[in-house]
Structures are given as structure tokens and as C-alpha cells.
Design a protein around this motif. Structure first.
Motif, PDB file in Angstrom:
ATOM      1  N   GLY A   6     109.030  40.019  50.434  1.00  0.00           N
ATOM      2  CA  GLY A   6     108.148  41.076  51.231  1.00  0.00           C
ATOM      3  C   GLY A   6     109.534  41.937  51.692  1.00  0.00           C
ATOM      4  O   GLY A   6     109.591  43.207  51.132  1.00  0.00           O
ATOM      5  N   ASN A   7     110.479  41.807  52.171  1.00  0.00           N
ATOM      6  CA  ASN A   7     111.301  42.338  52.850  1.00  0.00           C
ATOM      7  C   ASN A   7     112.354  42.937  51.901  1.00  0.00           C
ATOM      8  O   ASN A   7     112.866  43.893  52.191  1.00  0.00           O
ATOM      9  CB  ASN A   7     112.562  41.384  53.596  1.00  0.00           C
ATOM     10  N   ALA A  13     112.325  50.141  48.300  1.00  0.00           N
ATOM     11  CA  ALA A  13     110.689  51.477  48.158  1.00  0.00           C
ATOM     12  C   ALA A  13     111.386  51.623  49.218  1.00  0.00           C
ATOM     13  O   ALA A  13     111.252  53.135  49.632  1.00  0.00           O
ATOM     14  CB  ALA A  13     109.079  50.623  48.677  1.00  0.00           C
ATOM     15  N   TYR A  14     111.674  51.568  50.277  1.00  0.00           N
ATOM     16  CA  TYR A  14     112.735  52.680  51.203  1.00  0.00           C
ATOM     17  C   TYR A  14     113.479  53.543  50.417  1.00  0.00           C
ATOM     18  O   TYR A  14     113.811  54.437  51.689  1.00  0.00           O
ATOM     19  CB  TYR A  14     112.677  51.944  53.172  1.00  0.00           C
ATOM     20  N   ALA A  23     106.809  53.121  52.389  1.00  0.00           N
ATOM     21  CA  ALA A  23     107.202  51.761  51.773  1.00  0.00           C
ATOM     22  C   ALA A  23     106.218  51.069  52.028  1.00  0.00           C
ATOM     23  O   ALA A  23     106.486  49.717  51.103  1.00  0.00           O
ATOM     24  CB  ALA A  23     109.218  51.531  52.238  1.00  0.00           C
ATOM     25  N   GLU A  24     105.681  50.559  52.742  1.00  0.00           N
ATOM     26  CA  GLU A  24     104.751  49.674  53.276  1.00  0.00           C
ATOM     27  C   GLU A  24     103.898  49.767  52.457  1.00  0.00           C
ATOM     28  O   GLU A  24     103.201  48.681  52.153  1.00  0.00           O
ATOM     29  CB  GLU A  24     104.249  49.535  54.874  1.00  0.00           C
ATOM     30  N   GLU A  25     103.203  51.189  52.352  1.00  0.00           N
ATOM     31  CA  GLU A  25     102.102  51.225  50.985  1.00  0.00           C
ATOM     32  C   GLU A  25     102.296  50.512  49.730  1.00  0.00           C
ATOM     33  O   GLU A  25     102.092  49.654  49.200  1.00  0.00           O
ATOM     34  CB  GLU A  25     101.741  52.425  50.998  1.00  0.00           C
ATOM     35  N   VAL A  26     103.648  50.685  49.703  1.00  0.00           N
ATOM     36  CA  VAL A  26     104.093  50.615  47.835  1.00  0.00           C
ATOM     37  C   VAL A  26     104.370  48.848  48.109  1.00  0.00           C
ATOM     38  O   VAL A  26     104.286  48.050  46.703  1.00  0.00           O
ATOM     39  CB  VAL A  26     105.606  50.728  47.382  1.00  0.00           C
ATOM     40  N   LEU A  27     104.530  48.795  49.167  1.00  0.00           N
ATOM     41  CA  LEU A  27     104.848  46.812  49.302  1.00  0.00           C
ATOM     42  C   LEU A  27     103.463  46.224  48.496  1.00  0.00           C
ATOM     43  O   LEU A  27     102.476  45.386  48.720  1.00  0.00           O
ATOM     44  CB  LEU A  27     105.237  46.596  50.198  1.00  0.00           C
ATOM     45  N   TRP A  50     109.872  40.946  38.744  1.00  0.00           N
ATOM     46  CA  TRP A  50     109.115  41.794  38.263  1.00  0.00           C
ATOM     47  C   TRP A  50     109.048  42.655  40.138  1.00  0.00           C
ATOM     48  O   TRP A  50     108.145  43.349  39.499  1.00  0.00           O
ATOM     49  CB  TRP A  50     107.727  39.826  37.807  1.00  0.00           C
ATOM     50  N   LEU A  51     108.339  41.650  41.003  1.00  0.00           N
ATOM     51  CA  LEU A  51     108.342  42.607  41.814  1.00  0.00           C
ATOM     52  C   LEU A  51     109.281  43.319  42.273  1.00  0.00           C
ATOM     53  O   LEU A  51     108.328  44.676  42.101  1.00  0.00           O
ATOM     54  CB  LEU A  51     107.725  41.168  42.865  1.00  0.00           C
ATOM     55  N   LEU A  52     110.480  43.615  42.238  1.00  0.00           N
ATOM     56  CA  LEU A  52     111.163  44.643  42.391  1.00  0.00           C
ATOM     57  C   LEU A  52     110.537  45.602  41.107  1.00  0.00           C
ATOM     58  O   LEU A  52     111.073  47.163  41.489  1.00  0.00           O
ATOM     59  CB  LEU A  52     113.241  44.120  42.645  1.00  0.00           C
ATOM     60  N   HIS A  53     110.982  45.360  40.145  1.00  0.00           N
ATOM     61  CA  HIS A  53     110.430  45.995  39.141  1.00  0.00           C
ATOM     62  C   HIS A  53     109.614  47.261  39.199  1.00  0.00           C
ATOM     63  O   HIS A  53     109.508  48.204  39.261  1.00  0.00           O
ATOM     64  CB  HIS A  53     110.333  45.501  37.729  1.00  0.00           C
ATOM     65  N   VAL A  54     108.688  46.747  39.673  1.00  0.00           N
ATOM     66  CA  VAL A  54     107.154  47.204  39.781  1.00  0.00           C
ATOM     67  C   VAL A  54     107.391  48.130  41.045  1.00  0.00           C
ATOM     68  O   VAL A  54     106.126  48.855  41.066  1.00  0.00           O
ATOM     69  CB  VAL A  54     106.099  45.980  39.925  1.00  0.00           C
ATOM     70  N   ALA A  55     108.180  47.661  42.638  1.00  0.00           N
ATOM     71  CA  ALA A  55     107.478  48.183  43.739  1.00  0.00           C
ATOM     72  C   ALA A  55     108.565  49.683  43.097  1.00  0.00           C
ATOM     73  O   ALA A  55     108.816  50.770  43.881  1.00  0.00           O
ATOM     74  CB  ALA A  55     108.382  47.536  44.275  1.00  0.00           C
ATOM     75  N   ALA A  56     109.833  49.183  41.946  1.00  0.00           N
ATOM     76  CA  ALA A  56     110.592  50.310  41.588  1.00  0.00           C
ATOM     77  C   ALA A  56     109.799  51.384  41.204  1.00  0.00           C
ATOM     78  O   ALA A  56     109.483  52.688  41.312  1.00  0.00           O
ATOM     79  CB  ALA A  56     111.803  49.975  40.996  1.00  0.00           C
TER      80      ALA A  56
END
Length: 150
Positions: A6-7, A13-14, A23-27, A50-56
Motif C-alpha cells: 500500500g505505501n 501515485a503521489y 493518490a488514495e483513489e489511485v491506490l 504489477w501493482l506499481l505498473h497499474v498504479a502508474a
């Protein structure tokens, strides 16, 4: 998953958005996307990647979305005028061609995002955004003529 990654997702995102709420919505959207797609990943590091790619990607989409929302000059003018009764605007919207009137109504009056409008109307999201932009321009012209807006 939230406690593990999460962090990292929130920080990424931030770094794109410079806004904690976005950023919280993107998370949240990233985690929902993970649950929705259930990707088959080989290792823990692939899960994080995968999570970081999707978040970006979601962050970039949010930047575009925010830019579109901020460029709405018409709404800025109306807020600056402090007009409580905006019925004259909806009267002007009624004069727009159908394809513009539909998207303007769904976006501003009903509050739907462009992706949802595309699904509702059965068209591409880029078409919705184009129609929304063109509708704003036509609406600006109508309001300038009828109400002497600059």
C-alpha cells in the motif's frame, strides 16, 4: 496486500499527482483492479511490479482527467459570476445538437465520468471527450450571443 504494498503504491501515485486524495483513489482503484483481474503472477516481486505498473497507468489517467476538468472555462466563468440560478445555462444546452447535448448533460448534470458516458451511449471514450469539448465551445458561443459572456 494493502499492508505489504500500500505505501509503495501510494507514494508512486503521489509522485505523479501531488495530491493525497487523488493518490488514495489511485491506490484503491489499483487494489480493485487486482481483485477484478486476478492476474496469475509467478512471484512476490511480480505482484509488486504489477501493482506499481497499474498504479502508474491509473495516475497518468487521473492527470489527463484532472486536466480536462480544469480546462472547463465555461464553469469558471459561471462561478465567477456567482449566479445561483443556472437554468439559463440548461436552456442554452437544449439548443445544442443531440450528440453534444447528450454528453454535456450526462457529464455536468448527471455527473458521469467520460468512461461511463461512453458505455451508456455505446461510443468510444475519445468520441465522448471530443463531443464534450465541441459542445462546450458551441455552448460558449450560444451564451456569449444570448447573455453577453466574455
Amino acid at each position: 496486500m494493502l499492508s505489504e504494498y500500500g505505501n509503495a503504491v501510494l507514494r508512486l501515485a503521489y509522485s505523479y499527482l501531488h495530491n493525497t486524495d487523488d493518490a488514495e483513489e489511485v491506490l484503491q482503484d489499483t487494489l480493485v483492479q487486482f481483485l477484478r483481474t486476478s492476474p496469475a503472477l509467478n512471484a512476490k516481486e511480480h505482484e509488486k511490479a504489477w501493482l506499481l505498473h497499474v498504479a502508474a497507468n491509473l495516475s497518468k489517467n487521473r492527470i489527463k482527467y484532472n486536466a480536462i476538468r480544469q480546462t472547463d472555462e465555461l464553469m469558471e466563468e459561471l462561478v465567477a459570476e456567482n449566479r445561483d440560478d443556472l437554468s439559463f445555462v440548461w436552456e442554452a444546452v437544449k439548443t445544442l445538437p443531440d450528440n453534444y447535448r447528450e454528453v454535456v448533460h450526462l457529464f455536468y448534470y448527471e455527473g458521469y465520468p467520460t468512461a461511463q458516458i461512453a458505455k451508456i451511449l455505446g461510443m468510444k471514450e475519445t468520441t465522448v471527450r471530443s463531443n464534450l469539448s465541441r459542445g462546450r465551445e458551441k455552448l460558449k458561443t450560444v451564451l456569449k450571443e444570448a447573455y453577453d459572456f466574455e
